[in-house]
Design a protein around this motif. Sequence first.
Motif, PDB file in Angstrom:
ATOM      1  N   GLN A 159       0.827  -1.211   0.000  1.00  0.00           N
ATOM      2  CA  GLN A 159       0.000   0.000   0.000  1.00  0.00           C
ATOM      3  C   GLN A 159       0.857   1.255   0.000  1.00  0.00           C
ATOM      4  O   GLN A 159       0.534   2.237  -0.688  1.00  0.00           O
ATOM      5  N   VAL A 160       1.945   1.253   0.761  1.00  0.00           N
ATOM      6  CA  VAL A 160       2.846   2.412   0.776  1.00  0.00           C
ATOM      7  C   VAL A 160       3.474   2.603  -0.600  1.00  0.00           C
ATOM      8  O   VAL A 160       3.572   3.724  -1.108  1.00  0.00           O
ATOM      9  N   ALA A 161       3.894   1.498  -1.218  1.00  0.00           N
ATOM     10  CA  ALA A 161       4.521   1.573  -2.540  1.00  0.00           C
ATOM     11  C   ALA A 161       3.543   2.127  -3.574  1.00  0.00           C
ATOM     12  O   ALA A 161       3.907   2.979  -4.393  1.00  0.00           O
ATOM     13  N   VAL A 162       2.304   1.649  -3.536  1.00  0.00           N
ATOM     14  CA  VAL A 162       1.297   2.131  -4.490  1.00  0.00           C
ATOM     15  C   VAL A 162       0.998   3.601  -4.251  1.00  0.00           C
ATOM     16  O   VAL A 162       0.849   4.389  -5.201  1.00  0.00           O
ATOM     17  N   GLN A 163       0.917   3.995  -2.971  1.00  0.00           N
ATOM     18  CA  GLN A 163       0.648   5.405  -2.659  1.00  0.00           C
ATOM     19  C   GLN A 163       1.782   6.292  -3.166  1.00  0.00           C
ATOM     20  O   GLN A 163       1.540   7.357  -3.752  1.00  0.00           O
ATOM     21  N   ALA A 164       3.039   5.853  -2.939  1.00  0.00           N
ATOM     22  CA  ALA A 164       4.189   6.641  -3.387  1.00  0.00           C
ATOM     23  C   ALA A 164       4.201   6.754  -4.912  1.00  0.00           C
ATOM     24  O   ALA A 164       4.400   7.844  -5.470  1.00  0.00           O
ATOM     25  N   TRP A 165       3.979   5.622  -5.573  1.00  0.00           N
ATOM     26  CA  TRP A 165       3.985   5.619  -7.036  1.00  0.00           C
ATOM     27  C   TRP A 165       2.863   6.506  -7.594  1.00  0.00           C
ATOM     28  O   TRP A 165       3.096   7.339  -8.466  1.00  0.00           O
ATOM     29  N   SER A 166       1.644   6.323  -7.072  1.00  0.00           N
ATOM     30  CA  SER A 166       0.503   7.063  -7.616  1.00  0.00           C
ATOM     31  C   SER A 166       0.639   8.565  -7.372  1.00  0.00           C
ATOM     32  O   SER A 166       0.212   9.379  -8.201  1.00  0.00           O
ATOM     33  N   SER A 167       1.245   8.950  -6.259  1.00  0.00           N
ATOM     34  CA  SER A 167       1.422  10.379  -5.976  1.00  0.00           C
ATOM     35  C   SER A 167       2.360  11.028  -6.988  1.00  0.00           C
ATOM     36  O   SER A 167       2.075  12.102  -7.523  1.00  0.00           O
ATOM     37  N   VAL A 168       3.481  10.375  -7.262  1.00  0.00           N
ATOM     38  CA  VAL A 168       4.429  10.924  -8.224  1.00  0.00           C
ATOM     39  C   VAL A 168       3.869  10.808  -9.639  1.00  0.00           C
ATOM     40  O   VAL A 168       4.051  11.703 -10.468  1.00  0.00           O
ATOM     41  N   HIS A 169       3.171   9.713  -9.916  1.00  0.00           N
ATOM     42  CA  HIS A 169       2.549   9.545 -11.233  1.00  0.00           C
ATOM     43  C   HIS A 169       1.543  10.662 -11.500  1.00  0.00           C
ATOM     44  O   HIS A 169       1.421  11.134 -12.634  1.00  0.00           O
ATOM     45  N   GLY A 170       0.844  11.089 -10.468  1.00  0.00           N
ATOM     46  CA  GLY A 170      -0.116  12.173 -10.640  1.00  0.00           C
ATOM     47  C   GLY A 170       0.550  13.427 -11.172  1.00  0.00           C
ATOM     48  O   GLY A 170       0.050  14.074 -12.096  1.00  0.00           O
ATOM     49  N   LEU A 171       1.704  13.787 -10.613  1.00  0.00           N
ATOM     50  CA  LEU A 171       2.444  14.950 -11.092  1.00  0.00           C
ATOM     51  C   LEU A 171       2.884  14.752 -12.538  1.00  0.00           C
ATOM     52  O   LEU A 171       2.765  15.654 -13.374  1.00  0.00           O
ATOM     53  N   CYS A 172       3.381  13.547 -12.831  1.00  0.00           N
ATOM     54  CA  CYS A 172       3.876  13.261 -14.180  1.00  0.00           C
ATOM     55  C   CYS A 172       2.750  13.321 -15.210  1.00  0.00           C
ATOM     56  O   CYS A 172       2.914  13.903 -16.290  1.00  0.00           O
ATOM     57  N   SER A 173       1.622  12.709 -14.893  1.00  0.00           N
ATOM     58  CA  SER A 173       0.522  12.659 -15.856  1.00  0.00           C
ATOM     59  C   SER A 173      -0.073  14.045 -16.088  1.00  0.00           C
ATOM     60  O   SER A 173      -0.471  14.381 -17.205  1.00  0.00           O
ATOM     61  N   LEU A 174      -0.107  14.893 -15.051  1.00  0.00           N
ATOM     62  CA  LEU A 174      -0.570  16.267 -15.226  1.00  0.00           C
ATOM     63  C   LEU A 174       0.353  17.030 -16.181  1.00  0.00           C
ATOM     64  O   LEU A 174      -0.099  17.815 -17.011  1.00  0.00           O
ATOM     65  N   HIS A 175       1.647  16.756 -16.046  1.00  0.00           N
ATOM     66  CA  HIS A 175       2.605  17.408 -16.942  1.00  0.00           C
ATOM     67  C   HIS A 175       2.471  16.886 -18.369  1.00  0.00           C
ATOM     68  O   HIS A 175       2.362  17.664 -19.323  1.00  0.00           O
ATOM     69  N   VAL A 176       2.471  15.565 -18.538  1.00  0.00           N
ATOM     70  CA  VAL A 176       2.458  14.972 -19.877  1.00  0.00           C
ATOM     71  C   VAL A 176       1.171  15.318 -20.620  1.00  0.00           C
ATOM     72  O   VAL A 176       1.189  15.574 -21.834  1.00  0.00           O
ATOM     73  N   SER A 177       0.047  15.343 -19.910  1.00  0.00           N
ATOM     74  CA  SER A 177      -1.239  15.625 -20.547  1.00  0.00           C
ATOM     75  C   SER A 177      -1.429  17.103 -20.882  1.00  0.00           C
ATOM     76  O   SER A 177      -2.335  17.463 -21.632  1.00  0.00           O
ATOM     77  N   GLY A 178      -0.586  17.967 -20.310  1.00  0.00           N
ATOM     78  CA  GLY A 178      -0.711  19.407 -20.545  1.00  0.00           C
ATOM     79  C   GLY A 178      -1.619  20.109 -19.551  1.00  0.00           C
ATOM     80  O   GLY A 178      -1.725  21.347 -19.579  1.00  0.00           O
ATOM     81  N   HIS A 179      -2.255  19.340 -18.646  1.00  0.00           N
ATOM     82  CA  HIS A 179      -3.168  19.950 -17.683  1.00  0.00           C
ATOM     83  C   HIS A 179      -2.432  20.861 -16.694  1.00  0.00           C
ATOM     84  O   HIS A 179      -2.952  21.900 -16.293  1.00  0.00           O
ATOM     85  N   LEU A 180      -1.233  20.452 -16.294  1.00  0.00           N
ATOM     86  CA  LEU A 180      -0.486  21.258 -15.331  1.00  0.00           C
ATOM     87  C   LEU A 180      -0.122  22.614 -15.930  1.00  0.00           C
ATOM     88  O   LEU A 180      -0.283  23.655 -15.282  1.00  0.00           O
ATOM     89  N   LYS A 181       0.341  22.617 -17.160  1.00  0.00           N
ATOM     90  CA  LYS A 181       0.715  23.866 -17.836  1.00  0.00           C
ATOM     91  C   LYS A 181      -0.486  24.802 -17.952  1.00  0.00           C
ATOM     92  O   LYS A 181      -0.390  25.986 -17.657  1.00  0.00           O
TER      93      LYS A 181
END
Length: 212
Positions: A159-181
């Motif tokens: 659960q800790v590993a999934v939480q860590a991965w999903s948290s960082v993935h959230g930042l990455c996906s926002l960047h890649v999708s253009g939503h963060l910009k």
Amino acid sequence: MGIKERKSRHKEDLRKRILEAAKKLFVSAGYEATSIRKIAQEIEFSPTTIYLYYKDKSDIIYALHQEGFLMLRQDFQPLMQVESPFERLKAIGKCYLRFALTHPDFYEVMFMMKDPMKYLEVNCVDGEWEEGERVFDFLLHTIRDCQDAGYFSKMDTVQVAVQAWSSVHGLCSLHVSGHLKSMMEVVLKEDDQERMIEQAFRVFVHYLELTK
């Protein structure tokens, strides 16, 4: 260089051109809208040539999927030498973020497109996902080392590993999708995405530190 070596290099170069063209089209036009014929047009070869290397486009996108995970695993490899498990965990997060920032097209194929996973469901026995499992196992191993050092001691490792991965993935996906910009330009009136991602990652690391 002999004839055999030249032929081998030519095949490898053409394979790379096929994958690069396919990656470009998959990301820009979408998987469904991309055909073998369009990939062939992109590299100015006949569709028949591509079929000498890949049986269909699902075979191509899975090859890209595998190549991306190999690149990410190679990026992770030096981190095995980091003795402090918590410092290693932070380094994994930074490395993962850097991969997404540097290779957004690969990141989209690996973590945001459903099509490679559909290939796995059809072609891999018992849902085996060797390249993804190797990367995730490195994260799991680091989480266990952190727990041995007193971090997350009362929490489930997976659960800790999934939480860590999903948290960082959230930042990455926002960047890649253009939503963060878009959000930064409209709401915050700035466009320094890397600085924003770095600050968000520091907040997440601070949260992790509080679990000790």
